[in-house]
Design a protein around this motif. Sequence first.
Motif, PDB file in Angstrom:
ATOM      1  N   LEU A  42      -0.984  28.441   3.483  1.00 37.66           N
ATOM      2  CA  LEU A  42       0.024  27.530   4.027  1.00 37.66           C
ATOM      3  C   LEU A  42       0.522  27.942   5.409  1.00 37.66           C
ATOM      4  O   LEU A  42       0.769  27.093   6.250  1.00 37.66           O
ATOM      5  N   ARG A  87      -5.541  25.214  16.725  1.00 33.93           N
ATOM      6  CA  ARG A  87      -5.817  23.812  16.416  1.00 33.93           C
ATOM      7  C   ARG A  87      -4.512  23.096  16.116  1.00 33.93           C
ATOM      8  O   ARG A  87      -3.565  23.696  15.610  1.00 33.93           O
ATOM      9  N   PHE A  88      -4.487  21.777  16.373  1.00 38.26           N
ATOM     10  CA  PHE A  88      -3.435  20.918  15.857  1.00 38.26           C
ATOM     11  C   PHE A  88      -3.523  20.979  14.344  1.00 38.26           C
ATOM     12  O   PHE A  88      -4.626  21.035  13.813  1.00 38.26           O
ATOM     13  N   PRO A  89      -2.477  20.972  13.508  1.00 38.19           N
ATOM     14  CA  PRO A  89      -1.078  20.951  13.909  1.00 38.19           C
ATOM     15  C   PRO A  89      -0.487  22.351  14.011  1.00 38.19           C
ATOM     16  O   PRO A  89      -0.980  23.286  13.405  1.00 38.19           O
ATOM     17  N   PRO A 110       2.733  22.352   9.379  1.00 37.27           N
ATOM     18  CA  PRO A 110       2.283  21.282   8.480  1.00 37.27           C
ATOM     19  C   PRO A 110       2.954  19.956   8.841  1.00 37.27           C
ATOM     20  O   PRO A 110       4.135  19.914   9.152  1.00 37.27           O
ATOM     21  N   ILE A 111       2.162  18.880   8.821  1.00 39.92           N
ATOM     22  CA  ILE A 111       2.679  17.557   9.173  1.00 39.92           C
ATOM     23  C   ILE A 111       2.107  16.532   8.199  1.00 39.92           C
ATOM     24  O   ILE A 111       0.927  16.587   7.846  1.00 39.92           O
ATOM     25  N   ARG A 112       2.942  15.617   7.732  1.00 41.12           N
ATOM     26  CA  ARG A 112       2.479  14.615   6.760  1.00 41.12           C
ATOM     27  C   ARG A 112       1.322  13.810   7.318  1.00 41.12           C
ATOM     28  O   ARG A 112       1.343  13.391   8.479  1.00 41.12           O
ATOM     29  N   ALA A 113       0.349  13.562   6.489  1.00 42.75           N
ATOM     30  CA  ALA A 113      -0.843  12.815   6.913  1.00 42.75           C
ATOM     31  C   ALA A 113      -0.455  11.468   7.518  1.00 42.75           C
ATOM     32  O   ALA A 113      -1.094  10.987   8.467  1.00 42.75           O
ATOM     33  N   GLU A 114       0.604  10.849   6.968  1.00 43.71           N
ATOM     34  CA  GLU A 114       1.053   9.540   7.468  1.00 43.71           C
ATOM     35  C   GLU A 114       1.421   9.628   8.951  1.00 43.71           C
ATOM     36  O   GLU A 114       1.125   8.736   9.737  1.00 43.71           O
ATOM     37  N   VAL A 169       0.230  11.863  11.055  1.00 42.71           N
ATOM     38  CA  VAL A 169      -1.010  12.060  11.814  1.00 42.71           C
ATOM     39  C   VAL A 169      -1.648  10.696  12.062  1.00 42.71           C
ATOM     40  O   VAL A 169      -2.162  10.406  13.141  1.00 42.71           O
ATOM     41  N   GLY A 170      -1.557   9.837  11.031  1.00 41.34           N
ATOM     42  CA  GLY A 170      -2.103   8.487  11.148  1.00 41.34           C
ATOM     43  C   GLY A 170      -1.393   7.638  12.183  1.00 41.34           C
ATOM     44  O   GLY A 170      -1.964   6.697  12.729  1.00 41.34           O
ATOM     45  N   LEU A 173      -0.544   8.650  15.031  1.00 37.37           N
ATOM     46  CA  LEU A 173      -1.000   9.041  16.360  1.00 37.37           C
ATOM     47  C   LEU A 173      -2.166   8.159  16.756  1.00 37.37           C
ATOM     48  O   LEU A 173      -3.117   8.017  16.012  1.00 37.37           O
ATOM     49  N   ARG A 189      -5.545   7.722   8.988  1.00 35.51           N
ATOM     50  CA  ARG A 189      -5.266   6.311   8.684  1.00 35.51           C
ATOM     51  C   ARG A 189      -6.229   5.781   7.645  1.00 35.51           C
ATOM     52  O   ARG A 189      -5.829   5.188   6.637  1.00 35.51           O
ATOM     53  N   VAL A 208       1.069  13.794   1.890  1.00 35.84           N
ATOM     54  CA  VAL A 208       0.558  15.166   1.773  1.00 35.84           C
ATOM     55  C   VAL A 208       0.528  15.794   3.161  1.00 35.84           C
ATOM     56  O   VAL A 208       0.191  15.138   4.142  1.00 35.84           O
ATOM     57  N   ASN A 209       0.875  17.063   3.256  1.00 36.34           N
ATOM     58  CA  ASN A 209       0.913  17.739   4.554  1.00 36.34           C
ATOM     59  C   ASN A 209      -0.452  18.241   5.005  1.00 36.34           C
ATOM     60  O   ASN A 209      -1.140  18.941   4.268  1.00 36.34           O
ATOM     61  N   VAL A 210      -0.798  17.906   6.223  1.00 37.70           N
ATOM     62  CA  VAL A 210      -1.999  18.442   6.860  1.00 37.70           C
ATOM     63  C   VAL A 210      -1.637  19.811   7.414  1.00 37.70           C
ATOM     64  O   VAL A 210      -0.637  19.942   8.123  1.00 37.70           O
TER      65      VAL A 210
END
Lengths: 96, 382
Positions: free
Chosen positions: A45, A76-78, A81-85, A87-88, A90, B310, B322-324
Amino acid sequence: MSDSKESCLVCRCEELTEDEIRQAIREGCTTLTAIKRRTRAGMGLCQGRTCQRLILAILAQETGQDVAELVPDTSRFPVRPIRAELVGDLRDGEDS
Amino acid sequence: MAKTVDECQVAIIGGGIIGCFIGYYLSARGMDVVVIEKADLCSGATGANDACLMAQSKKPGPKLDMAVESAHMFETLADELDYDIEYVRKGSMIIQETEEEAQAMREFCTAQKDAGLPVEFLDQRETHRAQPCLSDHIIGSTVCPLDGEVNPFALLVALDRAIRRYGGRIMTNAPVVGFEVAGNRVTEVATDRGNVRADVVVCAAGAYAPLIGNMLRIEIPIRPRRGQILITEPIAPLIGAYVMSAKAIAAKHRAVAVHENNSGKDDPMQFGLGMIISQTVNGNMVLGVTHEFVGYDAGTSIRGLGSIARYTSTIIPALKGVNVIRTLAGLRPFSEVGGPVIGPIGEYANFIVVTGHEGDGVAVAPSTAKGVADKIASGAWG
């Protein structure tokens, strides 16, 4: 419980000991990234935030190199931790 | 003249899945082997992959045969190598979002079933019962119970140790800088760390093979094709079989140009053609993947990562929350000639190229490597 240095935890996220890190280096790993792939150190994590400096110190010791000469893992990005939503969300823009 | 630091029967350029498997099979049958790797083992495409092994995407023919044969070989590999390579066989599921995709899959899979591949058709209800997390709009799927997943890092550790057990050597941080030749034979591989004399040279350098070929004035018809991946935090089991989109097969089936000239500028995922979702043994979700021609740039891009996040969220909505934790990218060896490049090439009888598997290297590695090892050991090649 052993007090020996070899049994202390270096990567807390993946529960890896100093002994396992040294073993990976003795089997041929010369970079942090190679150690990561071989042991999973830095895949947890915190993504190496806790253990990277410790592992670099061990690597310097084992290989006789200066810590300053050692290459850190690829950034690397991120950063955190960042929610996938999110990231979407962006879209087209500068590459990271 | 550079120093000769080692000599062997077979020098293998490339410490990825193909090079290490070839090294393993050759050394296991008593041949003296040196694997020459420019960085550390597993630092090319093998170290950037989604760990999914798929026979279900292959149409009947040699590619399907290799994938099936390899799947059977994977079953006993952990015992053979005495190492946990985390091979699991939860199957693969190719999901359909449109009637056109469903029709394409019906035709495609019927041909596969005729060729003996175990594939099942699931309707909408059965699909959602098998994987409840899938979005409601998914209308059906096909599943192949033969398909599995493996941990490529663990696999390479296992192969590395096995090669050493059999007396082989692994040279890391040894980029190849040239060759010594005599007539139509390569005699030495020159590296940054000294030369290696060899009877036969195998080029398993993946996306970098053309750069190696250039040193011998051989054109190897490979170019790099980037794939970007998102890794999430570990979560409770969300999927069983890994999930792929039927779009890629439907597109090929309808003879729509899929692989041509996509620079990645419009949509690095080609509108979902490359989608794959898997869950590792540790619980991390692996979300992918792009197919981009960007030269040797192994960086990630906001465009690519955003696109993956997406599209995968439309297929499994729970992924949104979920966290990336990590992203990565690797360069696959894309073949210009429609399939892997395997065998002696150019004017050198003992320079054997084995690459061009694009995204399927791990899936076909055991059978491919064994075949190559057989040909070299028997003297048919080299």
